[in-house]
Design an enzyme around this catalytic site. Structure first.
Site, PDB file in Angstrom:
ATOM      1  N   GLU A   1       0.441  -1.071  -0.173  1.00  0.00           N
ATOM      2  CA  GLU A   1       0.132   0.354   0.428  1.00  0.00           C
ATOM      3  C   GLU A   1       0.339   1.161   0.105  1.00  0.00           C
ATOM      4  O   GLU A   1       1.116   1.786   0.884  1.00  0.00           O
ATOM      5  CB  GLU A   1      -1.148   0.302   1.185  1.00  0.00           C
ATOM      6  CG  GLU A   1      -1.541  -0.991   1.478  1.00  0.00           C
ATOM      7  CD  GLU A   1      -2.251  -0.860   2.896  1.00  0.00           C
ATOM      8  OE1 GLU A   1      -3.996  -2.088   2.644  1.00  0.00           O
ATOM      9  OE2 GLU A   1      -1.744  -0.505   3.561  1.00  0.00           O
ATOM     10  N   PRO A   2       1.406   1.755  -1.112  1.00  0.00           N
ATOM     11  CA  PRO A   2       2.740   2.959  -1.359  1.00  0.00           C
ATOM     12  C   PRO A   2       1.308   4.103  -1.157  1.00  0.00           C
ATOM     13  O   PRO A   2       0.460   3.527  -2.180  1.00  0.00           O
ATOM     14  CB  PRO A   2       3.419   2.571  -1.789  1.00  0.00           C
ATOM     15  CG  PRO A   2       2.761   1.598  -3.574  1.00  0.00           C
ATOM     16  CD  PRO A   2       1.962   0.529  -2.392  1.00  0.00           C
TER      17      PRO A   2
ATOM     18  N   CYS B   1       1.080  32.758  12.197  1.00  0.00           N
ATOM     19  CA  CYS B   1       1.123  33.417  13.681  1.00  0.00           C
ATOM     20  C   CYS B   1       2.191  32.268  14.334  1.00  0.00           C
ATOM     21  O   CYS B   1       0.995  32.162  14.848  1.00  0.00           O
ATOM     22  CB  CYS B   1      -0.069  34.159  13.932  1.00  0.00           C
ATOM     23  SG  CYS B   1       0.016  35.906  12.578  1.00  0.00           S
ATOM     24  N   GLU B   2       3.353  31.947  14.468  1.00  0.00           N
ATOM     25  CA  GLU B   2       2.887  31.046  14.566  1.00  0.00           C
ATOM     26  C   GLU B   2       4.351  30.823  14.522  1.00  0.00           C
ATOM     27  O   GLU B   2       4.814  30.812  13.143  1.00  0.00           O
ATOM     28  CB  GLU B   2       2.966  29.581  14.609  1.00  0.00           C
ATOM     29  CG  GLU B   2       3.077  28.449  15.074  1.00  0.00           C
ATOM     30  CD  GLU B   2       1.746  27.780  15.421  1.00  0.00           C
ATOM     31  OE1 GLU B   2       0.571  28.201  15.030  1.00  0.00           O
ATOM     32  OE2 GLU B   2       1.565  26.377  15.637  1.00  0.00           O
TER      33      GLU B   2
ATOM     34  N   TYR C   1       1.311  13.988   1.829  1.00  0.00           N
ATOM     35  CA  TYR C   1       1.017  14.661   2.929  1.00  0.00           C
ATOM     36  C   TYR C   1       0.962  16.070   2.967  1.00  0.00           C
ATOM     37  O   TYR C   1       1.325  16.331   4.272  1.00  0.00           O
ATOM     38  CB  TYR C   1       1.385  13.802   4.531  1.00  0.00           C
ATOM     39  CG  TYR C   1       1.407  12.092   4.008  1.00  0.00           C
ATOM     40  CD1 TYR C   1       0.061  11.563   4.496  1.00  0.00           C
ATOM     41  CD2 TYR C   1       2.069  11.383   3.111  1.00  0.00           C
ATOM     42  CE1 TYR C   1       0.008  10.222   4.080  1.00  0.00           C
ATOM     43  CE2 TYR C   1       1.992  10.344   3.567  1.00  0.00           C
ATOM     44  CZ  TYR C   1       0.688   9.749   3.669  1.00  0.00           C
ATOM     45  OH  TYR C   1       0.640   8.520   4.102  1.00  0.00           O
TER      46      TYR C   1
HETATM   47  N1  LLP Z   1      -1.418   1.422   4.180  1.00  0.00           N
HETATM   48  C1  LLP Z   1      -1.461   1.968   5.765  1.00  0.00           C
HETATM   49  C2  LLP Z   1      -2.617   1.659   6.764  1.00  0.00           C
HETATM   50  C3  LLP Z   1      -1.083   3.372   6.065  1.00  0.00           C
HETATM   51  O1  LLP Z   1      -2.167   3.806   8.006  1.00  0.00           O
HETATM   52  C4  LLP Z   1      -0.274   3.755   5.168  1.00  0.00           C
HETATM   53  C5  LLP Z   1      -0.270   5.142   6.174  1.00  0.00           C
HETATM   54  C6  LLP Z   1      -0.198   3.346   4.166  1.00  0.00           C
HETATM   55  C7  LLP Z   1      -0.853   2.404   4.162  1.00  0.00           C
HETATM   56  C8  LLP Z   1       0.474   4.446   3.692  1.00  0.00           C
HETATM   57  O2  LLP Z   1       2.489   5.126   3.840  1.00  0.00           O
HETATM   58  P1  LLP Z   1       3.125   5.570   2.919  1.00  0.00           P
HETATM   59  O3  LLP Z   1       2.772   4.736   2.183  1.00  0.00           O
HETATM   60  O4  LLP Z   1       2.678   6.618   2.761  1.00  0.00           O
HETATM   61  O5  LLP Z   1       3.768   5.947   3.856  1.00  0.00           O
HETATM   62  N2  LLP Z   1       1.299  12.339   8.125  1.00  0.00           N
HETATM   63  C9  LLP Z   1       2.346  11.313   7.827  1.00  0.00           C
HETATM   64  C10 LLP Z   1       2.247   9.796   7.637  1.00  0.00           C
HETATM   65  C11 LLP Z   1       1.090   9.117   7.710  1.00  0.00           C
HETATM   66  C12 LLP Z   1       0.985   8.286   7.611  1.00  0.00           C
HETATM   67  C13 LLP Z   1      -0.040   7.229   7.743  1.00  0.00           C
HETATM   68  N3  LLP Z   1      -0.459   5.483   7.004  1.00  0.00           N
HETATM   69  C14 LLP Z   1       3.844  12.794   6.995  1.00  0.00           C
HETATM   70  O6  LLP Z   1       3.319  13.826   6.617  1.00  0.00           O
HETATM   71  O7  LLP Z   1       4.653  12.028   6.894  1.00  0.00           O
END
Ligand code: LLP
Length: 470
Positions: free
Chosen positions: A315-316, A390-391, A420
């Site tokens: 799941e990328p 403002c931070e 993100y």
């Molecule tokens: N699968 C599941 C169950 C997840 O919880 C996530 C991300 C992904 C796949 C995808 O992960 P990725 O391949 O995008 O790393 N807001 C944070 C990242 C939170 C990720 C949450 N879950 C940031 O900005 O770094």
């Protein structure tokens, strides 16, 4: 000549660039380059033209880059799986950034889509994604979310708690269907990433312990409206290397084998989390290598346990959309802040900030930046790109060398902002969220409209024209 103050405020990892206008190929979309006038061009469209048409701040998404990355994931995991006699499915994790356009691009490239809320589900459906190609995540799916997912024929629901099993059973009974489910487990592997981004160390909210998962699987197997198809594990996000995936897979495979006593288990989903380069010092493992090493580790683990390798799923999110995004800002003010120690830092303020990209504030995330409307002529100066909020923690790029002649009116580009950023964006300080434009073959088109002041005012029930709107 490079400024060398008595005491430098630069972190050790930051390298003084030979050319502060150069675009590091690992950080920028493949199409990015400087055009004849030295403006940065993405997807064949110059930053100057993009801003003339769409304003600033602006998230620019390179469609070809998203598509190429989506293809690279399916191709790499398919090839790696087939070398070990199995198949692999890739889900795009929509939380990284989801719009109908992106959902169409990735599904056209053969990916499925993972959603984790009603809103993400509705975007995927609005894009025309076949419900059977959607996986539904979340640690607190409501009864109505589950109801909706089951009704539309969602492909899989990834169960995160025992409570949810009864909700799915009831929804499946009402709909008269058999719902395919996975069970998310917590493998206890702490990925080497920011604490908030690691999701499989023991004391956190996602997934079940192995003991609880065994009970959950038994319950699912006896329930009439559910089919257990496999385990799921996601160890965290922005992970470099394969060690964490390898360790987690080997632990989850042991549970998988124990559960085989109760029936066949066709699938194993190892989640996402593949890291990307935010600055030129980041060195993520290439996708092909990741895929072949992770799948080989799973195959080895299965061989050791004397079982055949299941179908695999991944799941990328970030690795597909992150490097395809570049945010354009206009520089509003610059300020040389000189400390008593003699060290100095050039503060460059832009017309967005933590409302369109809160990642520096949330995770201490590092980014890079380049002048986008022209090439600078001066030597590199240590700069901090800050927003207009403002931070004091409203930082966009914490540490970067920019040409010292950066000035108000210049356009600044921050690469690797496709994931993100918009999805975590807010209206802090009543700042409207920026539009998202797709670039492709020399053309740009809005894929998510920017917010206007009217949009902001429209939600305020105290404004006379809005009264009684709800
Ligand atoms: N699968 C599941 C169950 C997840 O919880 C996530 C991300 C992904 C796949 C995808 O992960 P990725 O391949 O995008 O790393 N807001 C944070 C990242 C939170 C990720 C949450 N879950 C940031 O900005 O770094």
């Amino acid at each position: 000549m490079v400024h060398s103050p008595a005491v430098s405020l630069a972190p050790e990892w930051l390298v003084v660039p030979e050319d502060p206008n150069a675009l590091a190929p690992t950080v920028w979309p493949a199409s990015a380059h400087r055009d004849a006038g030295d403006a940065i061009s993405i997807g064949g469209v110059s930053a100057i033209e993009l801003v003339r048409t769409h304003g600033t701040p602006l998230l620019v998404l390179d469609e070809a880059e998203v598509r190429a990355r989506a293809r690279a994931f399916t191709d790499s995991f398919t090839a790696a799986a087939s070398a070990h006699g199995t198949t692999a499915k890739v889900y795009y994790a929509g939380k990284a950034f989801l719009s109908t356009a992106v959902a169409r691009w990735v599904t056209e490239e053969g990916l499925n889509v993972d959603v984790c809320s009603r809103g993400e589900l509705e975007v995927a459906l609005a894009a025309g994604v076949d419900p059977s190609r959607i996986g539904f995540h979340g640690n607190n799916k409501s009864v109505s979310e589950i109801e909706r997912a089951v009704q539309i024929g969602i492909g899989t629901i990834i169960v995160d708690s025992a409570v949810e099993i009864e909700r799915i059973a009831a929804a499946a009974a009402r709909a008269g269907v058999v719902q395919r489910v996975l069970v998310r487990v917590n493998s206890g592997v702490h990925a080497e990433t920011h604490d908030f981004l690691a999701t499989a160390h023991e004391d956190q909210k996602f997934g079940m312990t192995f003991a609880d998962a065994e009970i959950a699987v038994a319950r699912i197997r006896e329930a009439p409206g559910m089919e257990f198809i496999g385990l799921h594990c996601h160890i965290g996000s922005q992970i470099f290397g394969v060690a964490g995936f390898r360790e987690s897979a080997s632990r989850v495979l042991e549970l998988h084998q124990r559960l085989l006593a109760g029936g066949a288990i066709p699938l194993l989903n190892l989640g996402g989390g593949f890291g990307i380069a935010y600055t030129s010092v980041d060195d993520p493992t290439p996708i092909e290598q990741l895929a072949s090493e992770i799948v080989a580790a799973v195959a080895d683990g299965c061989a050791e346990l004397g079982m055949s390798i299941p179908q695999l799923a991944f799941e990328p999110g970030r690795a597909i959309v992150g490097p395809a995004g570049v945010t354009l800002y206009e520089v509003g003010t610059t300020k040389d802040v000189r400390l008593d120690s003699g060290a100095s830092r050039l503060y460059v303020s832009v017309d967005g900030g933590m409302s369109d990209n809160p990642r520096a504030a949330l995770y201490g995330a590092q980014y890079s930046a380049r002048l986008a409307s022209r090439a600078g002529t001066d030597a590199p100066a240590l700069a901090r790109v800050v927003g207009m909020h403002c931070e004091s923690g409203d930082i966009v790029v914490d540490h970067e060398y920019l040409p010292a002649d950066v000035e108000p009116g210049d356009l600044l580009a921050v690469p690797a902002t496709g994931a993100y950023c918009i999805s975590l964006s807010s209206n802090y300080n009543h700042v409207p969220r920026p539009p998202v434009v797709a670039v492709s073959n020399g053309r740009s088109r809005v894929i998510v409209r920017g917010e206007s002041i009217d949009d902001l005012l429209a939600r305020d029930a105290g404004i006379s024209t809005n009264e009684g709107a709800r």
